[in-house]
Design an enzyme around this catalytic site. Structure first.
Site, PDB file in Angstrom:
ATOM      1  N   HIS A  85      -0.578   1.777  -7.396  1.00 50.08           N
ATOM      2  CA  HIS A  85      -1.956   1.932  -7.855  1.00 50.08           C
ATOM      3  C   HIS A  85      -2.909   0.999  -7.138  1.00 50.08           C
ATOM      4  O   HIS A  85      -4.117   1.225  -7.121  1.00 50.08           O
ATOM      5  CB  HIS A  85      -2.050   1.682  -9.362  1.00 50.08           C
ATOM      6  CG  HIS A  85      -1.154   2.561 -10.177  1.00 50.08           C
ATOM      7  ND1 HIS A  85      -1.326   3.918 -10.269  1.00 50.08           N
ATOM      8  CD2 HIS A  85      -0.058   2.268 -10.930  1.00 50.08           C
ATOM      9  CE1 HIS A  85      -0.381   4.436 -11.055  1.00 50.08           C
ATOM     10  NE2 HIS A  85       0.394   3.457 -11.459  1.00 50.08           N
ATOM     11  N   HIS A 112      -6.271  -8.287  -7.175  1.00 46.01           N
ATOM     12  CA  HIS A 112      -5.940  -6.966  -6.645  1.00 46.01           C
ATOM     13  C   HIS A 112      -7.206  -6.295  -6.151  1.00 46.01           C
ATOM     14  O   HIS A 112      -8.317  -6.821  -6.309  1.00 46.01           O
ATOM     15  CB  HIS A 112      -5.241  -6.111  -7.709  1.00 46.01           C
ATOM     16  CG  HIS A 112      -6.063  -5.893  -8.928  1.00 46.01           C
ATOM     17  ND1 HIS A 112      -6.014  -6.717 -10.041  1.00 46.01           N
ATOM     18  CD2 HIS A 112      -6.985  -4.940  -9.228  1.00 46.01           C
ATOM     19  CE1 HIS A 112      -6.854  -6.288 -10.964  1.00 46.01           C
ATOM     20  NE2 HIS A 112      -7.451  -5.209 -10.488  1.00 46.01           N
ATOM     21  N   HIS A 114      -9.575  -2.546  -5.156  1.00 43.01           N
ATOM     22  CA  HIS A 114      -9.923  -1.140  -5.342  1.00 43.01           C
ATOM     23  C   HIS A 114     -10.700  -0.704  -4.115  1.00 43.01           C
ATOM     24  O   HIS A 114     -11.567  -1.432  -3.629  1.00 43.01           O
ATOM     25  CB  HIS A 114     -10.768  -0.955  -6.607  1.00 43.01           C
ATOM     26  CG  HIS A 114     -10.083  -1.402  -7.861  1.00 43.01           C
ATOM     27  ND1 HIS A 114      -9.328  -0.552  -8.643  1.00 43.01           N
ATOM     28  CD2 HIS A 114     -10.025  -2.620  -8.461  1.00 43.01           C
ATOM     29  CE1 HIS A 114      -8.828  -1.228  -9.669  1.00 43.01           C
ATOM     30  NE2 HIS A 114      -9.238  -2.487  -9.591  1.00 43.01           N
ATOM     31  N   HIS A 137     -10.665  -8.041  -7.589  1.00 42.60           N
ATOM     32  CA  HIS A 137     -10.668  -8.608  -8.931  1.00 42.60           C
ATOM     33  C   HIS A 137      -9.690  -9.774  -9.009  1.00 42.60           C
ATOM     34  O   HIS A 137      -8.506  -9.615  -8.691  1.00 42.60           O
ATOM     35  CB  HIS A 137     -10.261  -7.551  -9.969  1.00 42.60           C
ATOM     36  CG  HIS A 137     -11.246  -6.444 -10.116  1.00 42.60           C
ATOM     37  ND1 HIS A 137     -10.928  -5.218 -10.677  1.00 42.60           N
ATOM     38  CD2 HIS A 137     -12.561  -6.372  -9.772  1.00 42.60           C
ATOM     39  CE1 HIS A 137     -12.006  -4.443 -10.682  1.00 42.60           C
ATOM     40  NE2 HIS A 137     -12.997  -5.121 -10.141  1.00 42.60           N
ATOM     41  N   THR A 219     -10.073  -1.946 -16.224  1.00 43.13           N
ATOM     42  CA  THR A 219     -10.447  -0.682 -15.591  1.00 43.13           C
ATOM     43  C   THR A 219      -9.229   0.185 -15.297  1.00 43.13           C
ATOM     44  O   THR A 219      -9.323   1.196 -14.604  1.00 43.13           O
ATOM     45  CB  THR A 219     -11.215  -0.940 -14.281  1.00 43.13           C
ATOM     46  OG1 THR A 219     -10.374  -1.670 -13.371  1.00 43.13           O
ATOM     47  CG2 THR A 219     -12.489  -1.723 -14.552  1.00 43.13           C
ATOM     48  N   THR A 220      -8.086  -0.202 -15.818  1.00 44.90           N
ATOM     49  CA  THR A 220      -6.858   0.593 -15.744  1.00 44.90           C
ATOM     50  C   THR A 220      -6.236   0.634 -17.134  1.00 44.90           C
ATOM     51  O   THR A 220      -6.520  -0.226 -17.975  1.00 44.90           O
ATOM     52  CB  THR A 220      -5.845  -0.031 -14.766  1.00 44.90           C
ATOM     53  OG1 THR A 220      -5.570  -1.369 -15.171  1.00 44.90           O
ATOM     54  CG2 THR A 220      -6.391  -0.043 -13.348  1.00 44.90           C
TER      55      THR A 220
END
Length: 316
Positions: A85, A112, A114, A137, A219-220
């Site tokens: 992910h 991590h 995005h 993040h 957000t996950t």
């Protein structure tokens, strides 16, 4: 701490779960609520990400956060992983975040990313409806909690520092600590070690007092509404080639899969702020995403003055 970090990696940083995805209709962000009820946007009003706009309110009490250990080189090693992910950097112990209006001290656990695709931007948050190419993040857990389960029961159990990532032509040497290792985690499940480096070297250290604050969610999945968000307005700059390593060379499938799938557009859709207050820090330049507009207006005003002055002089 090791067990807590492992749990946080599972729940917060995009676990090795096939229960959610980004690009398939049956499991994309709009369908997450079917499997994870707390992700349903109609049942809750404090979801993330959001769009930052001119409704932000200045809060002069919001000064720079204290980032303990961010300038140091931590002992041991860090772990970089592709969990299907995202790409997650597990940093272990030794760093913490406090001050700047945060309700406590938070231990830094991991960071991590995005991103979008080769021709699309992929930050999660937006600035005046503009989406940046990437977003990073840094996840931190409140120090008073013995484990993640307790933190997820606290409306301010996690503090996430969000950094927009923009592109230039030159490589970011400090970002190379991560980008140079990406080939080792190209496929889901792959893990590699990284020699620790000062995390502050990644950040816009001369602009750390310029940020926005609001209360939201992961957000996950499970989309827990337990996050104090700090979004910095000055982005991190990397090169086009470093960006391409994420958008074209990271895969959401295992290496031996029958069909390998690039990991792209791994961001959640924008949610309404509803009645939430979005605060600008003391030094924030209200919405740098629209900073060019006042300049254009100023230039236009000057041109108008020149024209009017010329007309006045010619009429003398």
């Amino acid at each position: 701490m090791i067990w807590t970090a492992a749990l946080l990696m599972i729940v917060v940083s995009h676990a090795d779960s096939d229960d959610y995805c980004y690009n398939e209709p049956h499991c994309d962000p709009y369908a997450w609520g079917d499997t994870f009820p707390s992700c349903h946007p109609l049942l809750e009003e404090h979801h993330s990400p959001i769009n930052l706009d001119h409704q932000v309110i200045r809060n002069d009490s919001l000064e720079s956060l204290y980032l303990e250990g961010f300038d140091a080189i931590q002992t041991g090693h860090w772990t970089l992983k592709n969990d299907g992910h995202s790409v997650v950097l597990q940093v272990g112990s030794g760093m913490s975040v406090s001050g700047g209006g945060l309700p406590g001290v938070y231990h830094t656990i991991q960071l991590h990313f995005h991103w979008g695709g080769p021709a699309t931007n992929g930050s999660e948050h937006m600035v005046d409806r503009r989406r940046y190419p990437m977003e990073m993040h840094i996840v931190n857990m409140k120090s008073i909690h013995p484990n993640l389960t307790a933190a997820l029961d606290d409306p301010t159990g996690l503090a996430v520092l969000g950094f927009f990532i923009d592109v230039v032509y030159a490589d970011n040497m400090h970002f190379g600590h991560i980008s140079q290792k990406l080939s080792s985690v190209a496929y889901k499940g792959q893990i590699t070690k990284i020699k620790p480096f000062p995390l502050m070297s990644l950040l816009p250290k001369h602009s750390m007092s310029q940020y926005y604050r609001y209360y939201g969610s992961l957000t996950t999945p499970p989309c827990s509404q337990v996050v104090v968000w700090t979004l910095y307005e000055v982005p991190i700059y990397i090169s086009w080639s470093q960006l391409a390593q994420f958008t074209s060379q990271i895969f959401s499938t295992e290496e031996d899969a029958e069909q390998v799938t690039p990991l792209q557009n791994n961001f959640r859709h924008i949610h309404p702020t509803f009645s939430r207050i979005v605060s600008a820090s003391k030094d924030a330049i209200l919405l740098t995403g629209t900073a060019s507009r006042p300049l254009v207006l100023a230039v236009s005003a000057q041109l108008l003055q020149i024209i009017l002055l010329g007309s006045f002089i010619s009429g003398l």
